[in-house]
Enzyme design. Structure first.
Site, short mmCIF file in Angstrom:
data_model
loop_
_atom_site.label_atom_id
_atom_site.label_comp_id
_atom_site.label_asym_id
_atom_site.label_seq_id
_atom_site.Cartn_x
_atom_site.Cartn_y
_atom_site.Cartn_z
N SER A 1 6.73 -4.56 -2.25
CA SER A 1 6.31 -3.27 -2.38
C SER A 1 6.51 -2.34 -1.29
O SER A 1 7.44 -2.42 -0.53
CB SER A 1 4.64 -2.96 -3.08
OG SER A 1 4.51 -1.81 -3.46
N TRP A 2 5.27 -1.75 -1.06
CA TRP A 2 5.48 -0.97 0.72
C TRP A 2 5.88 -1.66 1.50
O TRP A 2 6.48 -1.52 2.53
CB TRP A 2 4.06 -0.37 0.80
CG TRP A 2 4.20 0.22 2.36
CD1 TRP A 2 3.30 -0.22 3.51
CD2 TRP A 2 4.80 0.92 3.35
NE1 TRP A 2 3.62 0.17 4.55
CE2 TRP A 2 4.56 1.08 4.40
CE3 TRP A 2 5.66 2.11 2.82
CZ2 TRP A 2 5.12 1.83 5.50
CZ3 TRP A 2 6.46 2.93 3.62
CH2 TRP A 2 5.93 2.75 5.18
N GLY B 1 0.60 -1.35 -0.13
CA GLY B 1 -0.07 -0.20 -0.05
C GLY B 1 0.87 1.22 0.15
O GLY B 1 1.26 1.62 -1.01
#
Length: 323
Positions: A119-120, A47
């Site tokens: 990712s995040w 996110g």
């Protein structure tokens, strides 16, 4: 368990779950599945603000892993939900999330755990592991990011050179902003507006841009961002813009600069060569700085991965399950 090496494990349900009081009025949802006596592993979602998904459980052998998943502050089933404009974002920072992970570890009586996420999620994994290396057994990351300001600038400005039509629309959504980092901060301000219509428009514009960056990748189902339910979309955009407008409260380059703290922790990095949202250079630089990491580059894959990415992740997790 009978399965091909490249196949995910069958779906499983949690055998335990709850809400952890992490202070500041926040309750963090957590769940545990697999083998209660298995190797502990923590799933750290992306996110920021996407919430954890049931599909992630299927990367882990349920006979050998005790898999912990949690929804980071303000998203998923955690409360208060960031889609509520009354939810206070002042207590939602990288440092808070690291502390939440530690509270959860202690709550579950885990001494060390494997960390998994991309990712995040990879940024938060690295930040946690560099602060608490003694609590980490191994790390597996598909889609490496470190949320440097240069990476944020690429995602919300630089890659606009490849998608100029979509980027013009994204920029037009906040005409008051200057180009570059000003765009992200402007969207963050709009997501704090008391006007629901302003927040809804900013959410739609942000999600349309994120989907454009992923538009050359193969995926099934609805668009990755605008296809989410409205409440989940608003929380995601509010949290993303909040974190990215503050550089995730990290010094520029600190996660790669401090990668020596991960010495002795075995890591597997899996990254698509054609990841337009998070270019390969970040994974490459991290692998050079982290003595015990191995990098697998997947030709033809992007940020969302694909069959070859899944295979590499499953192989790593199966290998580490035996340690």
């Amino acid at each position: 368990m009978d399965r091909e090496p490249h196949e995910k494990y069958p779906p499983i349900e949690p055998y335990d779950q709850g809400m952890l009081d992490v202070g500041d009025g926040n309750l963090v949802h957590w769940e545990v599945c697999g083998n209660p006596d298995g190797k502990p592993a923590l799933v750290v979602h992306g996110g920021p603000g996407s919430g954890c998904g049931a599909h992630t459980r299927q990367y882990f052998d349920p006979d050998r892993y005790r898999v912990v998943l949690f929804d980071q502050r303000g998203c998923g089933r955690s409360t208060p939900h960031a889609s509520d404009p009354a939810a206070d974002m002042r207590h939602n920072t990288t440092a808070h999330l690291i502390a939440d992970m530690e509270r959860l570890r202690v709550r579950l009586g885990i001494e060390k755990w494997l960390l998994y996420g991309g990712s995040w999620g990879s940024t938060l994994i690295l930040a946690y592991a560099e602060e608490h290396p003694e609590r980490v057994s191994e790390i597996v990351i598909p889609a490496v990011t470190t949320t440097r300001r240069s990476e944020i600038d690429w995602l919300y400005r630089g890659v606009g050179k490849i998608f100029p039509e979509a980027w013009d629309l994204f920029r037009a959504g906040v005409p008051e902003a200057a180009a570059g980092g000003g765009l992200v901060a402007a969207y963050a301000r709009r997501m704090e507006s008391p006007d629901a219509a302003v927040r809804a428009k900013a959410t739609a514009d942000w999600c349309a841009w994120e989907d454009a960056v992923l538009s050359q990748e193969t995926y099934s189902g609805p668009p990755p961002y605008s296809g989410r339910p409205g409440r989940a979309q608003q929380a995601l955009v509010r949290i993303c813009s909040h974190y990215f407008s503050h550089g995730a409260w990290l010094e520029e380059g600190q996660l790669i600069r401090n990668a020596g703290r991960l010495a002795g922790i075995r890591g597997v990095l899996v990254h698509g060569r054609f990841d337009l949202g998070g270019p390969l250079i970040t994974a490459w630089e991290l692998a050079k700085a982290w003595p015990d990491a191995e990098l697998t580059v997947i030709d033809g894959a992007g940020h969302l991965g694909g069959p070859a990415t899944t295979r590499a992740v499953l192989e790593a997790l199966d290998r580490f399950a035996a340690r």
